[in-house]
Design a protein around this motif. Sequence first.
Motif, PDB file in Angstrom:
ATOM      1  N   LEU A 103       9.619  -0.777   6.816  1.00 31.46           N
ATOM      2  CA  LEU A 103      10.066  -0.802   5.507  1.00 31.46           C
ATOM      3  C   LEU A 103      10.294  -2.030   4.540  1.00 31.46           C
ATOM      4  CD1 LEU A 103      11.086   1.372   3.588  1.00 31.46           C
ATOM      5  CD2 LEU A 103      13.202   1.266   4.225  1.00 31.46           C
ATOM      6  N   SER A 104      10.488  -2.936   4.995  1.00 32.60           N
ATOM      7  CA  SER A 104      10.763  -4.103   4.339  1.00 32.60           C
ATOM      8  C   SER A 104       9.533  -4.690   4.285  1.00 32.60           C
ATOM      9  CB  SER A 104      11.616  -5.330   5.187  1.00 32.60           C
ATOM     10  OG  SER A 104      11.460  -6.524   4.617  1.00 32.60           O
ATOM     11  N   TYR A 105       8.506  -4.571   5.278  1.00 32.98           N
ATOM     12  CA  TYR A 105       7.101  -5.065   4.861  1.00 32.98           C
ATOM     13  C   TYR A 105       6.456  -4.374   3.674  1.00 32.98           C
ATOM     14  CZ  TYR A 105       2.049  -5.134   5.855  1.00 32.98           C
ATOM     15  OH  TYR A 105       0.581  -4.945   5.738  1.00 32.98           O
ATOM     16  N   LEU A 106       6.469  -3.176   3.875  1.00 35.24           N
ATOM     17  CA  LEU A 106       6.008  -2.084   2.963  1.00 35.24           C
ATOM     18  C   LEU A 106       6.703  -2.125   1.339  1.00 35.24           C
ATOM     19  CD1 LEU A 106       5.560   1.139   4.997  1.00 35.24           C
ATOM     20  CD2 LEU A 106       3.710  -0.299   3.921  1.00 35.24           C
ATOM     21  N   LYS A 107       7.808  -2.659   1.268  1.00 35.07           N
ATOM     22  CA  LYS A 107       8.572  -2.862   0.109  1.00 35.07           C
ATOM     23  C   LYS A 107       7.879  -4.030  -0.627  1.00 35.07           C
ATOM     24  CE  LYS A 107      13.036  -0.545   0.389  1.00 35.07           C
ATOM     25  NZ  LYS A 107      14.374  -0.642   0.409  1.00 35.07           N
ATOM     26  N   SER A 108       7.686  -5.224   0.274  1.00 38.97           N
ATOM     27  CA  SER A 108       7.277  -6.409  -0.356  1.00 38.97           C
ATOM     28  C   SER A 108       5.756  -5.925  -0.650  1.00 38.97           C
ATOM     29  CB  SER A 108       6.996  -7.310   0.825  1.00 38.97           C
ATOM     30  OG  SER A 108       5.985  -7.277   1.865  1.00 38.97           O
ATOM     31  N   ARG A 109       5.140  -5.237  -0.182  1.00 41.93           N
ATOM     32  CA  ARG A 109       3.664  -4.967  -0.607  1.00 41.93           C
ATOM     33  C   ARG A 109       3.671  -4.184  -2.211  1.00 41.93           C
ATOM     34  NH1 ARG A 109       3.709  -8.394   2.769  1.00 41.93           N
ATOM     35  NH2 ARG A 109       1.607  -9.075   3.465  1.00 41.93           N
ATOM     36  N   VAL A 110       4.874  -3.348  -2.126  1.00 40.54           N
ATOM     37  CA  VAL A 110       5.100  -2.762  -3.355  1.00 40.54           C
ATOM     38  C   VAL A 110       5.341  -3.944  -4.389  1.00 40.54           C
ATOM     39  CG1 VAL A 110       6.862  -1.200  -4.877  1.00 40.54           C
ATOM     40  CG2 VAL A 110       5.591  -0.413  -2.495  1.00 40.54           C
ATOM     41  N   ASP A 111       5.922  -4.786  -4.146  1.00 38.29           N
ATOM     42  CA  ASP A 111       6.557  -5.872  -5.074  1.00 38.29           C
ATOM     43  C   ASP A 111       5.355  -6.569  -5.460  1.00 38.29           C
ATOM     44  OD1 ASP A 111       9.035  -5.203  -4.874  1.00 38.29           O
ATOM     45  OD2 ASP A 111       9.574  -6.738  -3.233  1.00 38.29           O
ATOM     46  N   ILE A 112       4.312  -7.033  -4.376  1.00 34.96           N
ATOM     47  CA  ILE A 112       3.192  -7.557  -4.862  1.00 34.96           C
ATOM     48  C   ILE A 112       2.145  -6.886  -5.597  1.00 34.96           C
ATOM     49  CG2 ILE A 112       1.007  -8.403  -3.882  1.00 34.96           C
ATOM     50  CD1 ILE A 112       2.710  -9.207  -1.355  1.00 34.96           C
ATOM     51  N   THR A 113       2.248  -5.622  -5.586  1.00 33.49           N
ATOM     52  CA  THR A 113       1.445  -4.404  -6.293  1.00 33.49           C
ATOM     53  C   THR A 113       2.102  -4.875  -7.759  1.00 33.49           C
ATOM     54  OG1 THR A 113       0.911  -3.216  -4.442  1.00 33.49           O
ATOM     55  CG2 THR A 113       0.505  -2.230  -6.657  1.00 33.49           C
ATOM     56  N   SER A 114       3.195  -4.656  -7.913  1.00 37.55           N
ATOM     57  CA  SER A 114       3.764  -4.632  -9.222  1.00 37.55           C
ATOM     58  C   SER A 114       3.573  -5.970 -10.028  1.00 37.55           C
ATOM     59  CB  SER A 114       5.294  -4.573  -9.240  1.00 37.55           C
ATOM     60  OG  SER A 114       6.188  -4.437 -10.319  1.00 37.55           O
ATOM     61  N   VAL A 115       3.623  -7.147  -9.162  1.00 42.21           N
ATOM     62  CA  VAL A 115       3.476  -8.274  -9.656  1.00 42.21           C
ATOM     63  C   VAL A 115       1.958  -8.609 -10.238  1.00 42.21           C
ATOM     64  CG1 VAL A 115       3.238 -10.814  -8.826  1.00 42.21           C
ATOM     65  CG2 VAL A 115       5.282  -9.599  -8.141  1.00 42.21           C
ATOM     66  N   LEU A 116       1.138  -8.001  -9.342  1.00 42.36           N
ATOM     67  CA  LEU A 116      -0.243  -8.193  -9.877  1.00 42.36           C
ATOM     68  C   LEU A 116      -0.730  -7.073 -10.896  1.00 42.36           C
ATOM     69  CD1 LEU A 116      -2.122  -8.697  -6.338  1.00 42.36           C
ATOM     70  CD2 LEU A 116      -1.651 -10.395  -8.013  1.00 42.36           C
ATOM     71  N   GLY A 117      -0.226  -5.904 -10.844  1.00 36.72           N
ATOM     72  CA  GLY A 117      -0.796  -4.873 -11.706  1.00 36.72           C
ATOM     73  C   GLY A 117       0.084  -4.214 -12.347  1.00 36.72           C
ATOM     74  N   GLY A 118       1.698  -4.295 -12.219  1.00 36.24           N
ATOM     75  CA  GLY A 118       2.425  -3.812 -12.985  1.00 36.24           C
ATOM     76  C   GLY A 118       2.500  -2.089 -12.878  1.00 36.24           C
ATOM     77  N   ASP A 119       2.237  -1.587 -13.666  1.00 35.68           N
ATOM     78  CA  ASP A 119       2.303  -0.109 -13.527  1.00 35.68           C
ATOM     79  C   ASP A 119       0.783   0.475 -12.768  1.00 35.68           C
ATOM     80  OD1 ASP A 119       2.451   2.790 -13.590  1.00 35.68           O
ATOM     81  OD2 ASP A 119       2.561   2.819 -15.795  1.00 35.68           O
ATOM     82  N   SER A 120       1.044   0.378 -11.440  1.00 37.79           N
ATOM     83  CA  SER A 120      -0.268   0.471 -10.707  1.00 37.79           C
ATOM     84  C   SER A 120      -0.169   1.178  -9.514  1.00 37.79           C
ATOM     85  CB  SER A 120      -0.681  -1.127 -10.256  1.00 37.79           C
ATOM     86  OG  SER A 120      -1.898  -1.102  -9.915  1.00 37.79           O
TER      87      SER A 120
END
Length: 332
Positions: A103-120
Amino acid sequence: MRRAIYCSFFMFTADLRPDDTQYTRILIDHLKALTDMGYDGFDLHIASQPASVDHKLEVDSYIGLKKAFDKAGLQDAKFTTNVGTTRTFDPTSPYEEQRKEALSYLKSRVDITSVLGGDSIMSGPFLYPYGVFPLTDTGEGIWSDALLDWMEPRYLAARSIFRDLGEYAATKHVKLAIEPVKSWETPPPNMVSEVLDFLDGFDGLPGGVTVDTAQVVMESQGPSVFKRNVARAVQQDRLFYVHISAPDRGAVHDSWIPWQTVLGEIEPVYRGPYLVEVFNAIPPFDSSMRMARRRFWRPGEDEPEPNRASAYDVARAGLETLREQLAHVGGA
């Protein structure tokens, strides 16, 4: 309405190496060239790191990468991400501590997606670990009915993790699109229906499915089942992403994609971006997919081969072909 079409960076790499400033310049050159071709956005694979690497440091490295993109004049570029879970970060694990790490790993990937793409969109095989086939105590593979029965408690174990992940992703305005991948690459979910069956237990929490033409052609049960699955995903508002990929994972133009069958069902009901996804014969794909075809040479990375198609040639032809097919379906 002009449909948004993105380009997958599996054409160039499976690891963005965000801390490598020299490689960042190469990525920027690719992004600019593809933007000039007419692509509206890009799908970037977020490579997994050893368990010892702090997820916050990973997120920070992608913040730096996005700043480099913006500084290069790419601040308006749109990005989605491709994410997979691993043997270490397994949300279906029978062990609670391992599920929490996943879960911690996947949340970090959500964070990265948000950093790169915003609403993505975060897409990929991030339910069951990609390519991790289960074995019996004697080292034999588990297949068919036994494999599907083996997966049932795994799905059940993952539900609370995905409930938390879905709630977290919603706060970041990131859509979670689980991608079913064909059975010779990875265990279930292999079909759109299997992803939807898993998500039915979410009681309306965020979560959706990615439909990939290559996976549909090689794994699904036929056009009538595909039609029902698309209708089901649309009815539940779970059709989040569509990947246009050839069955051999190579060039999209002049491929065995059943354009009318696929786009005829999807185009009237889908409003998200399409992704042209080509897997180039580069590591790790050349070995993991046992590629026998030659590489599409990458401008700025490989030695030019004037008598053979470059990655840019293939990307341009894929974009033109998809636009033509969308226009054909729209006209019909």
